[in-house]
Structure formats: C-alpha cells, structure tokens
Write a protein that holds these residues in place. Structure first.
Motif, PDB file in Angstrom:
ATOM      1  N   ALA A  33       0.826  -1.205   0.000  1.00  0.00           N
ATOM      2  CA  ALA A  33       0.000   0.000   0.000  1.00  0.00           C
ATOM      3  C   ALA A  33       0.860   1.255   0.000  1.00  0.00           C
ATOM      4  O   ALA A  33       0.472   2.285  -0.575  1.00  0.00           O
ATOM      5  N   VAL A  34       2.024   1.190   0.667  1.00  0.00           N
ATOM      6  CA  VAL A  34       2.980   2.299   0.668  1.00  0.00           C
ATOM      7  C   VAL A  34       4.365   1.726   0.383  1.00  0.00           C
ATOM      8  O   VAL A  34       4.636   0.549   0.631  1.00  0.00           O
ATOM      9  N   ALA A  35       5.230   2.571  -0.167  1.00  0.00           N
ATOM     10  CA  ALA A  35       6.626   2.192  -0.386  1.00  0.00           C
ATOM     11  C   ALA A  35       7.421   2.598   0.842  1.00  0.00           C
ATOM     12  O   ALA A  35       7.397   3.759   1.252  1.00  0.00           O
ATOM     13  N   ARG A  36       8.122   1.643   1.433  1.00  0.00           N
ATOM     14  CA  ARG A  36       8.806   1.915   2.690  1.00  0.00           C
ATOM     15  C   ARG A  36      10.323   1.831   2.535  1.00  0.00           C
ATOM     16  O   ARG A  36      10.845   1.230   1.599  1.00  0.00           O
ATOM     17  N   VAL A  37      11.007   2.442   3.503  1.00  0.00           N
ATOM     18  CA  VAL A  37      12.450   2.292   3.656  1.00  0.00           C
ATOM     19  C   VAL A  37      12.695   1.774   5.064  1.00  0.00           C
ATOM     20  O   VAL A  37      12.306   2.407   6.043  1.00  0.00           O
ATOM     21  N   LEU A  38      13.315   0.609   5.163  1.00  0.00           N
ATOM     22  CA  LEU A  38      13.629   0.010   6.460  1.00  0.00           C
ATOM     23  C   LEU A  38      15.093   0.284   6.781  1.00  0.00           C
ATOM     24  O   LEU A  38      15.961   0.183   5.903  1.00  0.00           O
ATOM     25  N   HIS A  39      15.367   0.617   8.051  1.00  0.00           N
ATOM     26  CA  HIS A  39      16.716   0.971   8.478  1.00  0.00           C
ATOM     27  C   HIS A  39      17.150   0.098   9.646  1.00  0.00           C
ATOM     28  O   HIS A  39      16.400  -0.102  10.604  1.00  0.00           O
ATOM     29  N   SER A  40      18.347  -0.442   9.542  1.00  0.00           N
ATOM     30  CA  SER A  40      18.974  -1.163  10.652  1.00  0.00           C
ATOM     31  C   SER A  40      20.297  -0.493  10.980  1.00  0.00           C
ATOM     32  O   SER A  40      21.077  -0.161  10.089  1.00  0.00           O
ATOM     33  N   ALA A  41      20.566  -0.308  12.269  1.00  0.00           N
ATOM     34  CA  ALA A  41      21.834   0.264  12.714  1.00  0.00           C
ATOM     35  C   ALA A  41      22.733  -0.774  13.358  1.00  0.00           C
ATOM     36  O   ALA A  41      23.766  -0.435  13.944  1.00  0.00           O
TER      37      ALA A  41
END
Length: 361
Positions: free
Chosen positions: A212-220
């Motif tokens: 439904a939405v385009a996401r950006v996932l972040h891992s540190a």
C-alpha cells in the motif's frame, strides 16, 4: 580535471554537441556526459560495481559477468561457466577491488545463488544456494570487506536476511525477530542492485514496493533490528515503489523509483532524507520518469545521479531538484571513491562519465 568533478559546478550554459549521440542532452553540463563503452555483448546489465575510473564489474542476464581494467576500452568476459549454462539472472555484484567480487543471481528457490571470486573472475566459487522455494533474493551489500547482507522477499511475513562475516565465503540466515511485519504484497525490486545499501560500518537500508505504501527500512546493527518508515514514493501496485537507495553517509539519503511499466507515469518518484531516513520529503522537481538506479558523486556533497530506461538526471542540491542530463537507457549507476562514475543497462550498454569535449571547443 576529472570529468565527473564538473558535475559539482553545473552551469546554466547550453550543452555543446558531444561525440556520443545521447550524452549531455539538455543537461547544461557543457561537454560532460556518458561515454558509451563497447562491451561486445547484448546482455542486460543490472549489476554494476565501480572500483575506480579504470576498473569496473558488470553482471547481467545469461550468467554474464564482464570486467574492465582500462577504463572500458576492453572488457574481459569472466562469466562463471555454470551461470552461463543455466542462464542465471545476475542482478547484483559487489567488488572489493579489481580481483575480488561477490555476485548474486535472483529467482525462486535454487535460482537465487551467491558466487565469489578472488582472482579477477578466472574462477568462481558458489558460496550460497537458496534451499527454500519460498525465498527470492533481490540484492546484496557489504559494510566492509568482511561483513555483508543479502535480502530476500518476505518469507513467513517478514523480509529474510542472509549475513556473512568472511567476505562472502559463507552465509547464514539471520533471525527475523527484529524485522517488522511485511505489508500485503510488499517486496524488494531486483532492478539495479540498490534495494539494499550499506552506509558506514553498521547502517543498512532496505527499499520496498508493491504494498500500500513504499517503505524504507533501516537497521543500525547490521540487520538484527529494523525500523520501517513510509517514503513519499507512490506505491499501491506490484510495479510501483522505491527501486533504488543511495546514502551519502549515515544521515543523508535518496530514494528513487516509480512504476517500471513503460506505459505508466511515475510522478513524485524521488524523495530525500536528512535524518537517517526517519522522514522522507518529496523532491520539489523530481525526474520525469521511472528511475531504477542512483549514486552520489563522492567529491560533491550535494551531487548525485539517477538513471532509468528513459535517461539520466542530476541533482546538485541533495535531491531537492533534478534535471535531465542524458537521454540514453541505463538500469544502474555507481561511483567509485576516486570519482569514477559508471552506468550500465540493456543491450550490453555500459558507460563512464567523461569530459567528452574540452571546454571552449
């Protein structure tokens, strides 16, 4: 002066005619453009690793891998024989230098594989073959010469990560407890090798689409725990979303994409972040069409390139505005630390950014 350095000083002067028919068109970059390098193949190259101005690796359809060490004047075919025999789709390649590289083939089940060379492609070792028919690996990335990750589309409702700590010689599936649930229909795009990108020793981002939405996932923490953020790039269809990420450092990033179907428009398909991806802002003037690849120019803190089937765009204000730079078709782009920028795409196209005509001539 390095040709790519001229990107930093974009002027409003009209572009001069260049030896390359699609270089510099409408860019205002007087004489700077993509110099197409003959590769001798018709493979489509979506995997690209820029080592320097003289050295680069290409990975593409039909199991093809090429390497140059002389700025693209000649290309050596270093394709793994098994990959050619099985016509594997090689969609990503990461190179540590002119001799060491790791390549990823995509597909369901055993079609997803990882290969490694330590001798410039004279020989390759298969270091991973996907045993799970539900998994489909899209991209890989490295934090340094030892630590890296590869990502699969969701399995059991979450994106799956492979991890290596020995330069790609061995891989293990990471636990998914720290991975957010995937949205319905959400996946990664194996379009340019840039749906998974590392920046610094521990930070990594994952781009998605199809939901439904385009996401950006972040891992540190190198993929153990993740935070998901909605981007502003349109989604809501299996063909739409974020196709490429590029982070200049831990905080400043770009997201490019759109709808890869040629008959569909891609409005507002560029976004930028200045806070490690916690928030994304639409580009005030985005590229005019779908873009599948992006790269920062290393000597210009606000300068980056975006490529796609209908051309290349440049930003000199960190993604706030983009303008057309070249009309040629490319799928992926990468810039080396010495400022050497390369692009690659369909029908064996490969190019290096060059000063094609001296100033004033």
């Amino acid at each position: 002066m390095c040709a790519a350095a001229l990107l930093v000083g974009v002027t409003a002067a009209p572009a001069q005619a260049d030896p390359s028919p699609d270089a510099g068109a409408g860019s205002g970059l007087r004489g700077v453009g993509w110099a197409v390098k003959e590769t001798g193949t018709t493979s489509r190259f979506r995997g690209l690793a820029a080592v320097s101005r003289t050295a680069a690796w290409l990975a593409g359809s039909g199991g093809t891998i090429l390497r140059t060490g002389d700025g693209g004047r000649t290309w050596r075919d270093v394709s793994p024989p098994g990959a050619v025999a099985e016509k594997l789709e090689l969609r990503d390649i990461e190179a540590f230098d002119a001799r060491r590289a790791v390549a990823l083939s995509i597909g369901e089940g055993e079609a997803s594989r990882i290969l490694r060379t330590e001798d410039g492609g004279a020989s390759w070792t298969e270091t991973f073959r996907n045993p799970d028919p539900r998994a489909f690996y899209d991209c890989l990335t490295f934090f340094d010469t030892r630590h890296g990750l590869a990502v699969s589309d969701p399995v059991d409702g979450k994106f799956r990560l492979l991890s290596t700590d020995d330069g790609g010689r061995s891989w293990r599936v990471l636990p998914n407890a720290g991975m957010p649930d995937a949205l319905a229909g959400e996946a990664g795009f194996a379009a340019s090798g840039q749906c998974l990108v590392a920046s610094g020793p521990r930070d990594v981002r994952l781009a998605t689409g199809g939901g439904a939405v385009a996401r950006v996932l972040h891992s540190a923490d190198r993929g153990l725990t993740w935070r998901a953020t909605d981007s502003t790039v349109p989604a809501g269809d299996p063909a739409r979303g974020v196709f490429a990420l590029a982070f200049r450092d831990r905080t400043t990033g770009l997201a490019l994409g759109g709808d890869y179907r040629a008959d569909q428009a891609s409005p507002n398909a560029a976004a930028r972040s200045a806070d490690s991806g916690r928030e994304w802002t639409r580009a005030a003037t985005p590229p005019p069409a779908y873009r599948s690849g992006a790269a920062w120019y290393p000597y210009g803190r606000s300068t980056a390139l975006a490529v796609g089937p209908t051309g290349t765009d440049v930003t000199t204000d960190a993604g706030r505005t983009w303008r057309a730079f070249d009309g040629g078709s490319f799928d992926t782009v990468d810039c080396a630390a010495d400022g050497g920028c390369w692009a690659a795409g369909e029908k064996g196209r490969a190019a290096r950014l060059e000063l094609l005509r001296p100033w004033g001539r």
